[in-house]
Structures are given as C-alpha cells and as structure tokens.
Design a protein around this motif. Structure first.
Motif: not given
Lengths: 491, 491
Positions: A27, A29-31, A34-38, A168, A170, B64-67, B69, B71, B74, B119, B131, B136
């Motif tokens: 989904e 992300s707040a950035v 940039c995505m969040v890989i769930k 971003e 991977l 999982a993977y989060f950004p 960066f 902001p 946040l 960022l 965030n 979720w």
C-alpha cells in the motif's frame, strides 16, 4: 471478496491496484511515492530473493553491503551516470534536528548541522562501489571480483505506481570487475541467462532476451542487455537488466590492475539488477478478475486446507484429518496453511484464498471423510475434482508442477497471440492501438526511434538476441535494416 | 599474517580493528561514519540473520517492509522518541540535482526541488510503522499484529567504530501490537528470551538478561529489557533490546481498537531489535591474538581442507582425496572450503584461515595418504591431532559441536572471573579501573546513577532478572537497596 476487484477489461489499471489491495501485497505510505510492502507481498518477494540469491552464489558471487549514501563528488565522477540520475535524487543536507524556535513540539533541521558535502541517497551503487574497488584491486590475482548486494535504493519519481514505479524500492545489484572485455561480456550475458531462467522457471513469465538501443541504455554502460515480458494489456515490462560497463567506471574511479605481463590496465566492469518491480510483473502476468494467481514456486502458501464443519462434533474429526494431510504434504516440502478459523464460513475462506492466489485449495467435509475422498480446487483454471484421500500426497505434488507449467504456457500463448510482424507504419500503429508487441524493421537511428515514440508512445524494448537475420526496410523511413526489433508501449 | 595483529594486551582497540581488517570483515567507506561490510563479514551476518529470522517466524512473526523516510511531522508525533533521536538524524531536503551554474561537471541540489516537508532517514521505524498500524487495526480480531522488518537505519554518530557504532547499520526491528498490557509484556519478554537463546546457543556469547534503568531506557518505551555481554576487556556490550512501549505510540498515532465488549481502547505495543553491532560482540567475545575465532554455527566456512603438495605428481592424488573428504562432510551439512591454490604455500594458507577464524583445519599430505591418516587442527584451542582417515566424518562433526560448547564455556568463565560483588565505593572504583562487571547496591535514583557515571564512566547495564533479592546499602549514598545491579563501562 472477489467482487471487489474491477475486471481487467473495464479498467486494467484499477484491476492491478485492486489485486494489490485485496491480496494484501502493498500500500502507499505516508511518504510520497514510497510503499509499505505488506507481509503477504513481502513473503512472495522473499521467495524470489532466496531463489535468486542461490543462483548468484552458484555462479560464484558473494554478497556484501555498501553505504546508503554517496558523497556528491563521487556521484559526479562518472559523468553519464551522474547525468542519468541527477534529476531524481534524494539529497541529504543536514545531520541534526533541533527544536523549532517558537512552535513547541516542532523540529527543524539545525542550520549548524549543514553538511560540508551533500550526500545522495543511492539511486544505484556503481559510484560508491567502484570507489571501493579501487582499493581492493591491484593485480590480476584480485580478479574477477564477483559481488552482489541486496539493498534499498531511491529514485525520486513524480508519478508512482505500487511495485512498478516507487521512489524507494528493494533490489539486488551485482557489480563485477574483470581483467578482460571478453570475460566481462561473458559475465554480462551469464547474468542475463540467470535472470531469464529465473523469470521463466520460477515466475512462469516468458521473456525475450535482447539488447537495448543506445537511447534506452543504462547511463554509464557500453551495452545494456535486458529481459522483456508482456503484460496482459499487451504492454511490455522490463524485468531485469545486465550491463556491460566497459572501462567507464574503472576510468572514472581510476581502478587499474597489474596484468600478467606486469602492465597497468583499467578493469572491465558489469552491473546487473532486478527489483521489487518483478512483483508488478508477476501480478500482471498471471492474475485474473478473481484476484492474484501465483505460480507454486513463489507462493508463500502452496496449498490451503479448509475443513467444512457441520455441527460442533465435526470439528475435532475434521481438524485431525486435515492436520494429518498437512503433515504429509509438509514432509514433501510443500507449504501448507490449515484454515481452522471457526469465525468464518467456508465461502468466505474460499474467496480469501482465491484473491490471494493460493495455487491449490483442499476442502474436506464429513461426507468426504466417510467416503475417504477430498475435493481439490486449482486456482489457475478454477477446476475442481474429487480424489481418493489416500492419493492426496502424490496428486498435490504433481498438480503443483503441472500448475507451474500451465501458468507459464498460458502466458507464453498470450504473448505469441499478441505479437505481430508488421511491415508498414499503418500496421504498426494498429498494433500499438490494440496493444501487443510489434516486430518491425528499424533503420538503427535514435532519431527515428524518438519520432516513433513521440507519435505512438511505443519504444524499442530490445533488439532480440537469437532472432533470425532478415533484411527489410524501416517502417518509418524505409531505410535498410538487417533485423526486426521489438516495439511496444511499456511500463 | 597473524603477526599483523596487535596483541590484545598491547592495544585492545587496535587489536579489534586489526582483526576486522585482516579477517576481511569490513572497512570504512568514503562516506563519513558509514562502513562497507565485506563479503566474509557479510556471510557471517547472513548466518546470524537466517537463524534469527527462523526464530521470529517460529514465534509467529511475519516480515514486511516500511519506508526508509519518515516525514518530519510523523517523526515529531511521539515526543520522547523524537527528542531521543533528533540529535543524530540525516535530513533529506531536496529531491533533485542540477548542473552547477559555473563549474562544469559539478552538481548542486536544485533549489527548486526543495521539499515542502523534510524527510528523516529512519533512525528506527516506530513512527512510520505505528502511523501505518492505525489503518490496519480496527478490532480485537486484528490483534495481535506481529511484524518484523530487516532494514538499514541511520543515526548520525560523530565518533564511529566499525560494527559497534556506525552512522548506517543493518538491523531487524520487530513491531507488535496487542489488545492487553499483559500480552504485550509477554511478547516483550518472549523476544528477550529469543535473543538470549540465540546469543548463547548460536553466537556462544553468555548474556545477562535484565531491565534498563529509566535513564538508559529506549526513548518512547515504558520499560526496556536487554541482554548484556562482557567483552574481553571487561567492558559491557548491549547485544539486544526488547521494549514494552505501553500505549505511548498508540496514543501518539491514535491507534485504537474495538475490544470484545465493543469499547474503543488504545493498542499496546512492543518493539525489539538487534543489529550488525552483534558482529562487534562476536569478534570481541572469542577472538585471540592470532585473529578471529568463530563459533561453528556462524562460521561461513566450518572446515577448510589444505592439501600439502610435494611435487607435481602429488596434486592429482591429494586433490582427489581432499575432494572425497569434502563431499562426505558436505553431505552432513557441513560447509567446507577446499584450498587448492597452487600459488600459495601451506604456511600462508594456514595463517589466512587462522586469521579468518575457520573452526577446523584439515591438512593432508602424501605420507598421510599412505598411512590413511589426516591432521585435524582446532582454531579455538590451536590443538592439533592426527586421526585415521576413515574416522574423519564422525570426528569433525563431533568436534564442531564440541568447539561450539567450548567457546561458550570459555567466554562464560571469563565473565565469571571478571564479575565482582562490591560493597563499598572504593571496591567499586577498583573494579572499574581493572575492568569487569560490578554487582553493587544502588539506591534506585537517576541522580546517583549519573554521579557514579560522571566519576567512573560506569553505567548501570541492567537490573538483572532472576537475581536473588538481597537487601543492602547503596555504594554511593548508603541508602537502602533491595537488589544488586550490574555496573560496567560499556561500548
């Protein structure tokens, strides 16, 4: 659940995003960008990564890790590379925050922490790696140097799309150094083969191997090889690239070695990479209007077992039977999910695993247990069949192989059906309108390539390797050509 | 080769850096404070990562993977956390470079690409993750949420040391969300146990489990648990932390859930992490003046086989014999390196594998082959012995287990020998001067803790769990205390 997915024919782009959403892959992300890989998406990426990593190690490569940041002066060193990436770089300028002078709880970049030299967040690591190789390579004995890195990279994109184009992402980036041009070229082509084999055997995505035109070449390379895949809307997706860097980075970073004749020479280089973009390719190659379709080799769950409860007393018996099946499948190395949730109906569960693309669903009810049978449903064809319970092990194991083959075959047939030899610009434009690959003659000039792009949005995806030589006339200028190239609109 | 290493007693800090250099583990990069992890070092990290990853998955966590960066707004949301990390943040302010107005080939951050909101390169990911969790988590059915991430993080450090303190490092960060405080606390303690077991069984590093004092607590946590190890200079190294976050991040990011009684409640959280710092702990726990000593479970090469050639005709026979040994060992899952290099002497090879800490070295000469024997050398004790060739499989496999045990035992004895119960401030200062852990009574105040730190550089490493209760008087103030705590100078 599957009703939530927009049909492909209605809106292809929505269909793609709906699958990502409802299969729980990623989904925004707040950035920005940039995505969040769930977790479910990341589990698929882990499967890809592990398979590729094994292939890299089998071909003699070692993993290492290089810094996230590139000092601006290093970034500038290889001019074409710098120019190619300058327009999309995240730039670090400060190394500290301090309290906002007036607004409580707010922070600002501390002006006293301004860096003397800005740092670029790596868009690709040639610069920082070749600067390191300078110290690692003195003699021919230090060569070849065969290194890969799994990392995150950042390329600032204005228009992003999950997995396909994100700020971003991977990836892995291989960076090798060699004593001769021949050896470097051999490595470049070897890694192209590794990518192609992985795409076809593991992702079940047929690919065309080819060479990029000068205009589409990696900034800093002498030659870029690629694998190109066709998505279900007929567009092309570049699924991996392998670059012959010549001596460009060696010269930019002064990387020389003493050869066997004791003479100093510049080193020859390659780099090659695939990224989380492959997730996009995977989704768009096989999925249907009910959701994701996964080839068994990258499915985090290959088989789901759903007991069909009838009344309280059936729970224990069915759970036990399902558990036994799961154990015997796991022994064969098959990844199995037992869906014992009592809060959800079988229908809900079926829909959920369907949208998540689990290749095989087994369902077991009390009547099955009495008859010693079990229902087997294939995700890809949606065929259902009932088999004797005692056959389940061998049946499932064979079926997984069959599904892997069959998904590949379907994608291959789709590509063949949507690939057209065209001999006039009119025919060409027709193909570009309906979607697909056009095999066409081209006069070899960037000028023609760009004009065609401007008029039709189509680019030359590659000059295919292993294609038959055939003289002809450029569809645009009528000038002579010795081989057809592949045109398509592309992601 | 081993002569290149400064002895521990002469200069401990040089010894550490020499091992990293000559074992080929890591080096400083062109980017201030950032390191390059070299292939051999990265292979050790991969072994650690794979073992930990398996443990996380076995305890129900998903990756999982989060950004990269965060902001700024946040980042500011959880006040203590923001304050804790603000002073060491890399800040991205621009997203494009452009040509320098006058200097050809130079680039500058394009002023037109200034970001509206800066960022922060993640120093830790609670902010961006909580965030995300907000979307979720709606109901108790969405809990617990058990997620881990393998990632790079950046904390700008002025004084860096390879692996121990670098601006960028690699780590894993677990972030979980729970319906109750009890469950979150259980998770916090479970992960502490996972870390402790990993440290002791895999890294062969004995650790003390404990709770941090308020002063040493993670910024944003209600309670920080840790494992502390003793290095060979008697200093402590924090090898892993597990934080009970209470509802702090849930409140900061407004993460609520409907409980079973249909009431909205804030979620309870934990986070826990270990990093490439463990590489430093590993090096300093076991190595000696000849170089690295690796526990077999994280050794990328567990056994090296060196043929002792005598004349050309011996090559083929010895290589074949060595190859057969290697094959039989590999069948048992042992990782073996065959050193067939003809350009190096056996002495050179012995020294190289010694400095790299390969647990077992096998050497085979023509005489051995005639006698059907082989020489086995242990890296940790440097003992050598000759055994019948036919026994090699079982012998090596047992010996690897024995080495793993023995390395742990040695480290444990060292720690016990250098841990002292002290009852006066004089005794305390003596221990801090010679190095080691001091078990001392403390009055429980931050004030006393800081004064002791100021005077002796010692900090409270932890309030040990499972320690016997014992009333006593604070070594500094004489005020009453109910338990001894561990003081040490620390990395």
């Amino acid at each position: 659940m599957s009703k939530l997915i927009t049909p492909r024919n209605e809106n292809y782009s929505e269909w793609y995003l709906d699958i990502i959403k409802h299969a729980g892959l990623a989904e925004h992300s707040a950035v920005k960008g940039c995505m969040v890989i769930k977790p479910y998406g990341y589990a698929i990426w882990e499967k890809m990564r592990d398979d590729l990593d094994r292939r890299f190690k089998e071909t003699g490569h070692e993993n290492a890790y290089f810094p996230l940041f590139i000092p601006k002066s290093l970034f500038e060193a290889e001019e074409k590379n710098a120019e190619g990436f300058a327009k999309e770089c995240a730039v670090v300028t400060h190394y500290r925050l301090k309290n906002h002078p007036t607004e409580k709880g707010k922070l600002i970049a501390d002006p006293d922490s301004r860096l003397e030299e800005e740092l670029i967040v790596r868009p690709t690591s040639e610069a920082v790696i070749w600067n390191t190789y300078k110290n690692w390579i003195q003699s021919y004995r230090d060569l070849p140097l065969l290194i890969n890195q799994w990392a995150n990279v950042v390329r600032w994109e204005m228009r992003t799309r999950l997995f396909l184009r994100t700020a971003e992402f991977l990836w892995q980036e291989g960076h090798t150094a060699h004593a001769t041009a021949e050896e470097a070229m051999q490595e470049t082509r070897q890694m192209l083969e590794v990518y192609a084999d992985f795409a076809e055997k593991v992702l079940a995505i047929p690919v065309i191997k080819g060479i990029k035109t000068e205009n589409e070449r990696f900034a800093g390379a002498d030659e870029t090889f690629c694998i190109e895949a066709m998505m279900q809307d007929g567009k092309a997706l570049q699924a991996g690239t392998s670059h012959f860097l010549g001596q460009n980075f060696a010269k930019a970073f002064d990387v020389k070695f003493l050869n066997k004749e004791n003479k100093l020479e510049y080193v020859w280089g390659t780099s090659w990479g695939v990224s989380t973009r492959l997730m996009g390719a995977l989704i768009m190659s096989h999925s249907d209007d009910s959701g994701l379709v996964l080839p068994p080799k990258v499915a985090p769950i290959q088989v789901v077992i759903v007991p069909i409860y009838k009344g309280e007393e059936s729970f224990a018996r069915l759970n036990e039977a399902c558990d036994n099946i799961a154990k015997s499948l796991k022994k064969q190395g098959i990844s199995v999910k037992l869906d014992f949730r009592e809060t959800q109906t079988p229908g809900f569960k079926f829909a959920e695993w369907e949208v998540k693309g689990v290749p095989i669903r087994l369902a077991l009810g009390l009547r099955d247990l009495e008859n010693q049978t079990i229902e087997v449903a294939r995700r890809d064809t949606k065929n259902k069949t009932t088999i004797p319970l005692q056959d389940v092990e061998g049946y499932v194991s064979n079926l997984l192989e069959q599904i892997q083959q069959s998904i590949y075959q379907k994608a291959l047939e789709f590509r063949e059906k949507n690939t057209f030899e065209v001999n006039t610009y009119e025919e060409f434009k027709e193909v570009m309108e309906k979607g697909g690959f056009a095999l066409a003659h081209w006069d070899g000039t960037t000028e023609t390539e760009l004009k065609i792009k401007e008029e039709t949005k189509a680019t030359i995806r590659c000059i295919p390797l292993n294609a038959r030589k055939e003289t002809g006339k450029c569809i645009y200028t009528g000038k002579p050509s010795s081989q057809r190239v592949i045109f398509a609109q592309a992601y």
